[in-house]
Enzyme design. Structure first.
Site, PDB file in Angstrom:
ATOM      1  N   ASP A  99       0.758  -1.228   0.001  1.00 40.50           N
ATOM      2  CA  ASP A  99      -0.010  -0.068   0.007  1.00 40.50           C
ATOM      3  C   ASP A  99       0.784   1.148   0.163  1.00 40.50           C
ATOM      4  O   ASP A  99       1.972   1.388   0.771  1.00 40.50           O
ATOM      5  CB  ASP A  99      -0.982   0.024   1.126  1.00 40.50           C
ATOM      6  N   ASP A 201      -3.318   4.357  -2.506  1.00 40.55           N
ATOM      7  CA  ASP A 201      -4.378   4.878  -1.675  1.00 40.55           C
ATOM      8  C   ASP A 201      -4.826   6.158  -2.321  1.00 40.55           C
ATOM      9  O   ASP A 201      -4.115   6.990  -2.702  1.00 40.55           O
ATOM     10  CB  ASP A 201      -3.851   5.209  -0.375  1.00 40.55           C
ATOM     11  N   GLU A 264      -6.581   3.126  -5.963  1.00 38.97           N
ATOM     12  CA  GLU A 264      -7.973   2.856  -5.253  1.00 38.97           C
ATOM     13  C   GLU A 264      -8.640   4.251  -5.876  1.00 38.97           C
ATOM     14  O   GLU A 264      -8.358   5.320  -5.807  1.00 38.97           O
ATOM     15  CB  GLU A 264      -7.566   3.165  -3.934  1.00 38.97           C
ATOM     16  N   HIS A 325     -10.921  -3.500   3.137  1.00 33.81           N
ATOM     17  CA  HIS A 325     -10.911  -2.925   4.683  1.00 33.81           C
ATOM     18  C   HIS A 325     -11.755  -1.891   4.978  1.00 33.81           C
ATOM     19  O   HIS A 325     -12.087  -1.457   6.229  1.00 33.81           O
ATOM     20  CB  HIS A 325      -9.514  -2.706   4.893  1.00 33.81           C
ATOM     21  N   ASP A 326     -12.615  -1.371   3.803  1.00 35.61           N
ATOM     22  CA  ASP A 326     -13.356  -0.341   4.115  1.00 35.61           C
ATOM     23  C   ASP A 326     -14.985  -0.375   3.888  1.00 35.61           C
ATOM     24  O   ASP A 326     -15.695   0.450   4.085  1.00 35.61           O
ATOM     25  CB  ASP A 326     -12.811   0.833   3.268  1.00 35.61           C
TER      26      ASP A 326
END
Length: 534
Positions: A99, A201, A264, A325-326
């Site tokens: 990430d 990200d 992302e 994860h979101d």
């Protein structure tokens, strides 16, 4: 498939490091813990692991607030632990994707410490500073994604700094060439340690409107949505200059050979595909999150696939995501039975799939008691927290499910004694076994990993809950039949052909021969191949 780029034929497995495996007994997962579980990932059949942030951080947002981009936070281990992880992963032919968090740093990063020291500091322009509005308030109406204004006033210098997320996460100024150069060097640091790519990200946030204009009101806003949706973010993100930034990152990655750049991007399809860049100079895989919000019914999913396939630029390689994860876990969104259909969809559509840890055991969102809430978003805006989809991986029927010898940082599911890898590993009917068979089937059949895609569902079949499509490569064809409904449905197979069931989401049917009318059980998925053909 020897000539195919690895990130096109492979499957990515996302690891949230706090929650995968704890090696030192502090209740939080770490890098050594990931290394301990690499044999499991090789057994499962994934090709690459993407690890969420483990950089040095005050953990205001659990690692997405970075105070040192070129080091490992002691909570997760050391650089030596990371080097060992890379070596052991590569020994098992597993790629490693990191990430990268370039939109914002931690408020404790030395760059920001210098930037806020004075208006004349050489690093002042490394972040986004603005004078107050005439009334003394924030410079414009931009909101934080975690609730409240996106501007915080610095008392010492009298200006506001911008933060798209927490006040502890000030946004970097990517219009400054020095910032670009510094962040490119961060990429090189990890590439030289053997990293195979990056997931970037909030890549669509990197450039803001040069004039800092107010965002317009969102006419579709309703009160139960997060506050960020009150305005349409047309000036605070997704600006045209961002594509040059993405192209620059891709160029740095290509210095080290074939590395993958994943972005992302939570945008509609027509904007999402723009991030492939002109002549494919942008992200290799702009993350396609459309399945996270599409109605879980055959017509809607089929229409989405067609729309996405049609929107891809020439040469653009698709990708699919069902969880991260979101967002709520897929088993929580569609239920346990349909989670099997979701797995078959994810791992048989054309493109690179990303599998979220725990989805292979059917892990659903875990309720979090109020006194154990960790997520700052939940604390700021109750009801929007992400803790329930970040709970520890469940490995065995043991104290703390084999994740740790101590109480984990978040609770386990109530059915952890049964919903764990050890219990499911040798169960031919488990959802874990289904995932493993799907992953290995992708490797065995080029049609499933790199082949073309075509829909064969009729409107009647879609309305009857069946989504049917084919994957093909050369002379080989594989047909996928998914029943999104809770009733048995029937499908007429092409006349005269006998089809072999390569895999069923229900145990006991694989290997069967089918011809004429095919009965598809409720929530059943089938993968078929014509007899005597690969």
């Amino acid at each position: 498939m020897s000539g195919t780029v690895w990130w096109k034929s492979g499957t990515v497995y996302q690891i949230y490091p706090r929650s995968f495996q704890d090696s030192n007994g502090d209740g939080v997962g770490d890098l050594r813990g990931i290394t301990m579980r690499l044999d499991y990932l090789a057994w499962l059949g994934v090709d690459a692991i993407w690890i969420s942030p483990f950089y040095t951080s005050p953990m205001a947002d659990f690692g997405y607030d970075v105070s040192d981009y070129c080091n490992v936070d002691p909570l997760f281990g050391t650089l030596e632990d990371f080097d060992e992880l890379i070596a052991e992963a590569h020994r098992r032919k597993l790629r490693v994707i990191l990430d990268f968090v370039p939109n914002h740093s931690s408020i404790e990063h030395p760059w920001f410490t210098e930037s806020r020291a004075s208006r004349s500091n050489p690093k002042r322009d490394w972040y986004i500073w603005r004078d107050p509005a005439p009334d003394g308030g924030p410079p414009n109406n931009w909101l934080s994604n975690f609730g409240g204004p996106a501007w915080t006033r610095d008392a010492a210098t009298g200006q506001f700094y911008y933060h798209a997320f927490l006040p502890e996460q000030p946004d970097l100024n990517w219009r400054n060439p020095a910032v670009r150069a510094a962040m490119h060097d961060v990429l090189r640091f990890w590439l030289q340690r053997g990293v195979d790519g990056f997931r970037v990200d909030v890549i669509w946030h990197l450039i803001k409107d040069e004039g800092f204009r107010d965002n317009p009101l969102n006419p579709a806003f309703v009160p139960d949505l997060p506050e960020i949706n009150r305005f349409s973010q047309v000036y605070s993100c997704d600006r045209p200059e961002v594509f040059d930034i993405v192209a620059g990152m891709r160029k740095v990655l290509r210095e080290q050979g074939e590395r993958v750049l994943i972005g992302e991007i939570y945008l509609p399809i027509e904007r999402l595909v723009a991030y492939y860049g002109e002549d494919l100079t942008g992200a290799d895989l702009p993350f396609n999150f459309q399945l996270l919000s599409t109605a879980w019914e055959a017509p809607s999913v089929a229409a989405l696939v067609e729309e996405y396939e049609a929107a891809l630029p020439d040469g653009g390689w698709p990708n699919w995501v069902l969880g991260n994860h979101d967002r709520r876990r897929i088993a929580d969104r569609v239920g346990e039975a349909q989670a099997r259909i979701a797995a078959m969809l994810l791992l048989t559509l054309r493109g690179t799939p990303t599998l979220y840890y725990g989805d292979e055991i059917g892990l659903a969102n875990v309720p979090i008691p109020p006194d154990r809430v960790q997520d700052p978003w939940e604390l700021n805006e109750p009801g929007h927290g992400r803790d329930p989809e970040r709970t520890p991986m469940q490995w065995e029927d043991a104290p703390h499910a084999g994740f740790s010898v101590s109480e984990p940082w978040l609770p386990l599911s109530l059915d952890a004694a049964k919903r764990n890898v050890d219990e499911m590993r040798d169960d031919s009917g488990s959802i874990l076994t289904l995932h493993r068979r799907l992953l290995h089937l992708r490797r065995d059949h080029a049609a499933l990993s790199i082949g073309g895609y075509r829909t064969v569902s009729s409107p009647a079949e879609l309305s009857e809950d069946l989504f049917v499509y084919e994957r093909y490569e050369g002379e080989a064809t594989v047909r996928v039949v998914l029943n999104f409904g809770d009733r048995e449905r029937r499908l007429t197979l092409p006349g005269g052909a006998v089809w072999i069931v390569l895999l069923s989401s229900r145990s006991g049917r694989s290997g069967a021969h089918e011809a004429g009318e095919l009965a598809v059980a409720p929530s059943e998925g089938l993968i078929l191949a014509p007899q005597n053909r690969s």
